[in-house]
Design an enzyme around this catalytic site. Structure first.
Site, PDB file in Angstrom:
ATOM      1  N   CYS A 100       5.752   3.822  -2.197  1.00  0.00           N
ATOM      2  CA  CYS A 100       5.445   4.419  -0.893  1.00  0.00           C
ATOM      3  C   CYS A 100       5.407   3.367   0.216  1.00  0.00           C
ATOM      4  CB  CYS A 100       4.122   5.170  -0.960  1.00  0.00           C
ATOM      5  SG  CYS A 100       2.749   4.139  -1.481  1.00  0.00           S
ATOM      6  N   ASP A 155       2.535   1.874  -6.634  1.00  0.00           N
ATOM      7  CA  ASP A 155       1.827   1.723  -5.353  1.00  0.00           C
ATOM      8  C   ASP A 155       0.898   0.516  -5.497  1.00  0.00           C
ATOM      9  OD1 ASP A 155       0.624   2.161  -2.867  1.00  0.00           O
ATOM     10  OD2 ASP A 155      -0.602   3.851  -3.537  1.00  0.00           O
ATOM     11  N   GLN A 157       3.441  11.769   2.204  1.00  0.00           N
ATOM     12  CA  GLN A 157       4.241  10.829   1.409  1.00  0.00           C
ATOM     13  C   GLN A 157       4.970  11.575   0.293  1.00  0.00           C
ATOM     14  OE1 GLN A 157       4.611   7.337   1.771  1.00  0.00           O
ATOM     15  NE2 GLN A 157       6.229   7.797   0.326  1.00  0.00           N
ATOM     16  N   HIS A 172      -2.194  11.907  -0.410  1.00  0.00           N
ATOM     17  CA  HIS A 172      -1.227  11.486   0.616  1.00  0.00           C
ATOM     18  C   HIS A 172      -0.054  12.479   0.577  1.00  0.00           C
ATOM     19  CE1 HIS A 172       0.724   9.158   3.523  1.00  0.00           C
ATOM     20  NE2 HIS A 172       0.912   8.019   2.897  1.00  0.00           N
ATOM     21  N   ARG A 188      -5.453  10.411   9.678  1.00  0.00           N
ATOM     22  CA  ARG A 188      -5.539   9.486   8.532  1.00  0.00           C
ATOM     23  C   ARG A 188      -6.973   9.004   8.448  1.00  0.00           C
ATOM     24  NH1 ARG A 188      -1.688   4.596   6.590  1.00  0.00           N
ATOM     25  NH2 ARG A 188      -0.575   6.460   5.917  1.00  0.00           N
ATOM     26  N   ARG A 214      10.303  10.014   5.339  1.00  0.00           N
ATOM     27  CA  ARG A 214       9.022  10.412   5.930  1.00  0.00           C
ATOM     28  C   ARG A 214       9.278  11.159   7.243  1.00  0.00           C
ATOM     29  NH1 ARG A 214       4.335   7.779   4.669  1.00  0.00           N
ATOM     30  NH2 ARG A 214       3.494   9.493   5.920  1.00  0.00           N
TER      31      ARG A 214
HETATM   32  N1  NVA Z   1      -2.653   4.009  -1.911  1.00  0.00           N
HETATM   33  C1  NVA Z   1      -2.330   3.322  -0.680  1.00  0.00           C
HETATM   34  C2  NVA Z   1      -1.205   4.012   0.027  1.00  0.00           C
HETATM   35  C3  NVA Z   1      -0.777   3.375   1.315  1.00  0.00           C
HETATM   36  C4  NVA Z   1       0.293   4.138   2.007  1.00  0.00           C
HETATM   37  C5  NVA Z   1      -3.572   3.232   0.195  1.00  0.00           C
HETATM   38  O1  NVA Z   1      -4.313   4.210   0.292  1.00  0.00           O
HETATM   39  O2  NVA Z   1      -3.800   2.162   0.772  1.00  0.00           O
HETATM   40  N1   CP Z   2       3.502   4.888   3.025  1.00  0.00           N
HETATM   41  C1   CP Z   2       2.676   4.906   4.108  1.00  0.00           C
HETATM   42  O1   CP Z   2       1.940   5.858   4.366  1.00  0.00           O
HETATM   43  O2   CP Z   2       2.772   3.784   4.884  1.00  0.00           O
HETATM   44  P1   CP Z   2       1.835   3.427   6.124  1.00  0.00           P
HETATM   45  O3   CP Z   2       0.473   3.077   5.574  1.00  0.00           O
HETATM   46  O4   CP Z   2       2.512   2.251   6.755  1.00  0.00           O
HETATM   47  O5   CP Z   2       1.762   4.607   7.049  1.00  0.00           O
END
Ligand code: NVA
Ligand code: CP
Length: 306
Positions: A263, A223, A131, A128, A101, A291
């Site tokens: 998500c 989101d 997801q 993502h 990540r 997930r």
């Molecule tokens: N768009 C959000 C998704 C979190 C799972 C982010 O990148 O923070």
């Molecule tokens: N939806 C998602 O990826 O959640 P986290 O940021 O908690 O991993």
């Protein structure tokens, strides 16, 4: 040559459908897959916070009989200047897959080139894809399939939106994305999704009118307005996004049995109301559970153990 999963577009439409079916089987009969990855290890590097991705991967890996190695960049030499390439080369000598990540998509691409084991995108600023697998499985479960269903996304044209555009098009769905002007998804992603939709029978539309977008939706999705890394813009974004909030009125514009997805993490009172996320149309907890099942399928597939 090992396969990586850096984008939902790394899967063909057939592979995506097969992976969702494998995830459904792994969910229905987890005991059939327990121990399939015995003796293997998977490293997971987090350069941003995570609840769902971190825990669902860790449990999925353990249930498949493999050893999860969760790592934060601050505790690795990565945090002291070792390159991502060298990190990838070394980890490849110990583990069978690397989950990352991070911020720039390019960092995943660089890691994937240096590593000799599969690399998985566990969220970047650009996509993502893990997801999206869970989102599509949730639609498939609750609607008996994905083809021909309409998903409407309201809010920021972000990493989640990009994966949904590509994934929904690939799953023969109709996707409509409504964002405030200036927050549209990246045009290259929209064009690629349109190209995919042309051959799959799906369709893609990007607009700015949230009301028009919601009419007749089978799935409503949103989101956060300020993603990880964009926190400093949160205040100014909070001024332009309220019209894109999923509230009861938007739910009423959609199909009577519309399903609401997010998500997570959610900011109640911003992109979604408590009434909707806690209400009868919400499928967000199933979506979060999925997930784990989809990531099991992904690892089985990447490691050739299905
Ligand atoms: N768009 C959000 C998704 C979190 C799972 C982010 O990148 O923070
Ligand atoms: N939806 C998602 O990826 O959640 P986290 O940021 O908690 O991993």
């Amino acid at each position: 040559m090992e396969r990586d999963f850096l984008s939902i577009d790394d899967l063909s439409a057939e592979e995506l459908a097969g992976l969702l079916d494998l995830a459904a089987k792994a969910k229905a009969q987890p005991e059939d897959y327990a121990g399939r990855l015995r003796g293997k290890s998977v490293a997971m590097i987090f350069e941003k916070p995570s609840t769902r991705t971190r825990v669902s991967f860790e449990i999925a890996i353990a249930q498949l009989g493999a050893h999860p190695v969760p790592l934060s960049s601050t505790e690795l030499q990565l945090g002291r200047g070792e390159t991502i390439e060298d990190t990838g080369r070394v980890l490849s000598r110990y583990v069978d897959a690397i989950v990352l990540r991070t911020f720039e998509q390019e960092r995943l691409e660089v890691l994937a080139r240096a590593a000799t084991v599969p690399v998985v995108n566990a969220l970047s600023d650009f996509e993502h894809p893990c997801q999206c697998l869970a989102d599509l499985l949730t639609v498939q479960e609750r609607r008996g399939g994905t083809a021909g269903r309409t998903l409407v996304y309201l809010g920021d044209g972000n990493n989640v939106t990009h994966s949904l555009l590509l994934g929904c098009a690939k799953a023969s769905m109709h996707i409509r994305v409504a964002t405030p002007p200036g927050f549209e998804p990246i045009p290259q992603v929209v064009h690629r999704a349109e190209e995919i939709a042309e051959s799959s029978g799906g369709s893609v539309r990007v607009l700015n009118d949230p009301i028009e977008a919601c009419r007749g939706a089978d799935v409503l999705y949103t989101d956060v307005w300020a993603s990880m890394g964009k926190e400093s813009e949160a205040e100014e974004r909070a001024l332009v996004f309220p019209a894109y909030q999923i509230d009861q009125r938007k739910v009423e514009l959609a199909q009577p049995d519309v399903m609401v997805l997010h998500c997570l993490p959610a900011h109640r009172g911003q992109e979604i109301t408590s009434e909707v996320i806690d209400g009868p149309h919400s499928a967000v907890w199933d979506q979060a559970e999925n997930r784990m099942h989809t990531q099991k399928a992904l690892l089985l597939w990447l490691l050739g153990a299905f």
